[in-house]
Design a protein around this motif. Structure first.
Motif, PDB file in Angstrom:
ATOM      1  N   SER A  87      15.190  17.111  50.525  1.00 23.90           N
ATOM      2  CA  SER A  87      15.496  18.217  51.422  1.00 23.90           C
ATOM      3  C   SER A  87      15.893  19.485  50.676  1.00 23.90           C
ATOM      4  O   SER A  87      15.670  20.580  51.159  1.00 23.90           O
ATOM      5  CB  SER A  87      16.625  17.821  52.373  1.00 23.90           C
ATOM      6  N   GLY A  88      16.518  19.356  49.530  1.00 27.77           N
ATOM      7  CA  GLY A  88      16.923  20.516  48.762  1.00 27.77           C
ATOM      8  C   GLY A  88      18.095  21.254  49.354  1.00 27.77           C
ATOM      9  O   GLY A  88      18.299  22.421  49.050  1.00 27.77           O
ATOM     10  N   SER A  89      18.879  20.620  50.221  1.00 29.58           N
ATOM     11  CA  SER A  89      20.009  21.269  50.849  1.00 29.58           C
ATOM     12  C   SER A  89      21.270  20.471  50.564  1.00 29.58           C
ATOM     13  O   SER A  89      21.248  19.244  50.489  1.00 29.58           O
ATOM     14  CB  SER A  89      19.806  21.392  52.362  1.00 29.58           C
ATOM     15  N   ALA A  90      22.384  21.202  50.439  1.00 28.60           N
ATOM     16  CA  ALA A  90      23.666  20.548  50.205  1.00 28.60           C
ATOM     17  C   ALA A  90      24.263  19.989  51.488  1.00 28.60           C
ATOM     18  O   ALA A  90      25.302  19.335  51.443  1.00 28.60           O
ATOM     19  CB  ALA A  90      24.639  21.548  49.581  1.00 28.60           C
ATOM     20  N   TYR A  91      23.616  20.229  52.620  1.00 24.95           N
ATOM     21  CA  TYR A  91      24.175  19.833  53.918  1.00 24.95           C
ATOM     22  C   TYR A  91      23.326  18.764  54.598  1.00 24.95           C
ATOM     23  O   TYR A  91      23.377  18.607  55.807  1.00 24.95           O
ATOM     24  CB  TYR A  91      24.299  21.063  54.818  1.00 24.95           C
TER      25      TYR A  91
ATOM     26  N   GLY B 275      21.542  27.475  49.843  1.00 24.40           N
ATOM     27  CA  GLY B 275      22.350  28.449  49.129  1.00 24.40           C
ATOM     28  C   GLY B 275      23.436  29.116  49.939  1.00 24.40           C
ATOM     29  O   GLY B 275      24.035  30.090  49.464  1.00 24.40           O
ATOM     30  N   ILE B 276      23.728  28.632  51.135  1.00 23.03           N
ATOM     31  CA  ILE B 276      24.773  29.268  51.935  1.00 23.03           C
ATOM     32  C   ILE B 276      26.106  28.575  51.686  1.00 23.03           C
ATOM     33  O   ILE B 276      26.162  27.440  51.209  1.00 23.03           O
ATOM     34  CB  ILE B 276      24.435  29.231  53.440  1.00 23.03           C
ATOM     35  N   SER B 277      27.171  29.266  52.026  1.00 22.51           N
ATOM     36  CA  SER B 277      28.510  28.713  51.823  1.00 22.51           C
ATOM     37  C   SER B 277      28.843  27.736  52.941  1.00 22.51           C
ATOM     38  O   SER B 277      28.240  27.770  54.021  1.00 22.51           O
ATOM     39  CB  SER B 277      29.537  29.845  51.816  1.00 22.51           C
TER      40      SER B 277
ATOM     41  N   VAL C 153      22.124  15.019  61.670  1.00 20.38           N
ATOM     42  CA  VAL C 153      20.903  14.597  60.976  1.00 20.38           C
ATOM     43  C   VAL C 153      20.483  13.257  61.555  1.00 20.38           C
ATOM     44  O   VAL C 153      21.197  12.264  61.400  1.00 20.38           O
ATOM     45  CB  VAL C 153      21.140  14.485  59.459  1.00 20.38           C
ATOM     46  N   ILE C 154      19.368  13.218  62.245  1.00 22.84           N
ATOM     47  CA  ILE C 154      18.950  12.011  62.945  1.00 22.84           C
ATOM     48  C   ILE C 154      17.484  11.714  62.648  1.00 22.84           C
ATOM     49  O   ILE C 154      16.713  12.587  62.252  1.00 22.84           O
ATOM     50  CB  ILE C 154      19.145  12.149  64.468  1.00 22.84           C
TER      51      ILE C 154
END
Length: 240
Positions: A50-54, A75-77, A60-61
């Motif tokens: 996914s490349g996302s920290a979240y 890259g968002i906080s 997420v299902i």
């Protein structure tokens, strides 16, 4: 056993096998459709995909997993992600109210007048109501909603609220995910209701159905199932 007997046995077995296969397929179809309305567990995915920290946040299902095709979360906080999630939750809640706002006026209207000379019962449902309500009434609604949203009031109801520790392990997170799911479904449902309403306003009775909400024909009284279902049930208005 002659050739005719063996041939008949093969046909009988073939039919039995086909019937069994059709029953199995139908059963699997029913199960899979039912699972679509059951809250799915949180799906864990690899960050390499996914490349996302979240990717492991609530909401997420399966089967979509972490669905962010526009890469808005990259890259968002954490504060920005929390703001996005709060906005999604708020939109979902508003959409649920909007769906109820389409459905309830089809079966219930408040007594009295919404403004002098205009009864609640005389206000059409859907987008046509925008042309029936006086401009000052629309301004009043707009200012009230804006004030509540800007002030942050009505943001945290304590009635019926339980602490996370009051739930068994995993249940609290599942409830939060279910709320997100319900809001997402309501947003899709409202878009379809609005689409049908707008099209029916531009081309009245375009689909040949008199009801505004054709997906819920039982709303329209006396056991009548609606024109949409006549072809399936054989039940008509005159046959009741």
């Amino acid at each position: 056993e002659n050739e005719m007997g063996r041939a008949l046995r093969k046909i009988s077995v073939g039919r039995a096998t086909t019937t069994t296969t059709m029953k199995v397929v139908a059963g699997l179809a029913l199960v899979s459709s039912a699972l679509g309305f059951v809250a799915q567990p949180t799906l864990r995915m690899s960050t390499a995909v996914s490349g996302s920290a979240y990717e492991n946040e609530l909401g997420v299902i399966a089967p979509t997993g972490f669905f962010d095709p526009a890469k808005l979360s990259n890259g968002i906080s954490p504060e920005t992600f929390a703001q996005y999630r709060t906005a999604e939750l708020k939109h979902g809640r508003v959409a649920q109210l909007a769906v109820l706002g389409y459905v309830i006026p089809e079966v219930f209207r408040f007594p009295g007048e919404i403004s002098p000379g205009l009864k609640f019962a005389d206000v059409p449902n859907g987008i046509k109501a925008l042309g029936a309500i006086p401009p000052l009434g629309l301004l009043q609604i707009f200012l009230l909603i804006g004030t509540v949203d800007f002030s942050g009031k009505l943001g945290n109801f304590k009635i019926g609220k339980r602490a996370p520790d009051d739930f068994p392990p995993g249940v609290y997170e599942a409830r939060l995910t279910q709320e997100l799911q319900h809001g997402r479904l309501a947003m899709i449902a409202f878009l379809e209701l609005a689409r049908h309403d707008v099209q029916n306003t531009i081309v009245p009775n375009f689909d040949g159905l008199p009801e505004l909400i054709t997906g819920l024909p039982f709303l329209y009284g006396d056991g009548y199932t609606g024109l949409f279902w006549e072809g399936f049930t054989g039940i008509t208005q005159t046959s009741l």
